[in-house]
Design a protein around this motif. Sequence first.
Motif: not given
Length: 220
Positions: A11-13, A27-29, A31, A133, A136, A196, A198
């Motif tokens: 969902r994020t990477a 990570y797409r954002d 982070d 992962d 978090t 969350n 996502t």
Amino acid sequence: MKIGELVGAGRTADVFALDDGRVLRRYRDGDDTTGEVAVMAYLAEHGFPVPAVWPGTAAGELVMQRLSGTTMVEALVNGAITAERAGELLAELLRCLHTIPARLSADPGHRVLHLDFHPENVMLTPQGPVVIDWATAAEGPPGLDSAMAALILAQAALTMPAVSEVARTVLSSLLQHLDGIEEEHLAEARMRRAANPTLSPDEVGKLDEAVALITETAGS
């Protein structure tokens, strides 16, 4: 560092192959992964099964050992592991994780928490299960981690028809092999899941039903 093919996406990477038997998680954002690298290195020092990890060349990257094997989800689909054993193994890994003292917190009751603990984040390798992962990861009461794991499975049972039956069985087995889920920890897990970004609207909308499913399953 030569970046190869895309070998995984969450969902994020995104995860890319490297030419030396490692993978790059990006990570797409963007982070910062400094904390994640530190947590994984700390857990490895304490003997918990995580991939070897190194900082990437950019803030939103980390380099990890490339693991052989399948995710627990894939093993459930192909019949390599039963749903009952999957739930038992998740509980075993959580108990093992929660024997490790917190890295930063001075509270003696706090432990390292994964907070996204589910079958897609457990790799079944020839050397044994490995947990991946850790984006978090945090520190706090171990019961919160258990509650979050149960809640993620309950949401899957309610929002993913293709795996609903399997998710319910894994959830039931997980709860049977844990010491119980406290109401306050389940409430905190629900609040965190609701926040969350996502999650889909359907997943957020099923949270109360997911909490009820956990309570019902634990009492059966």
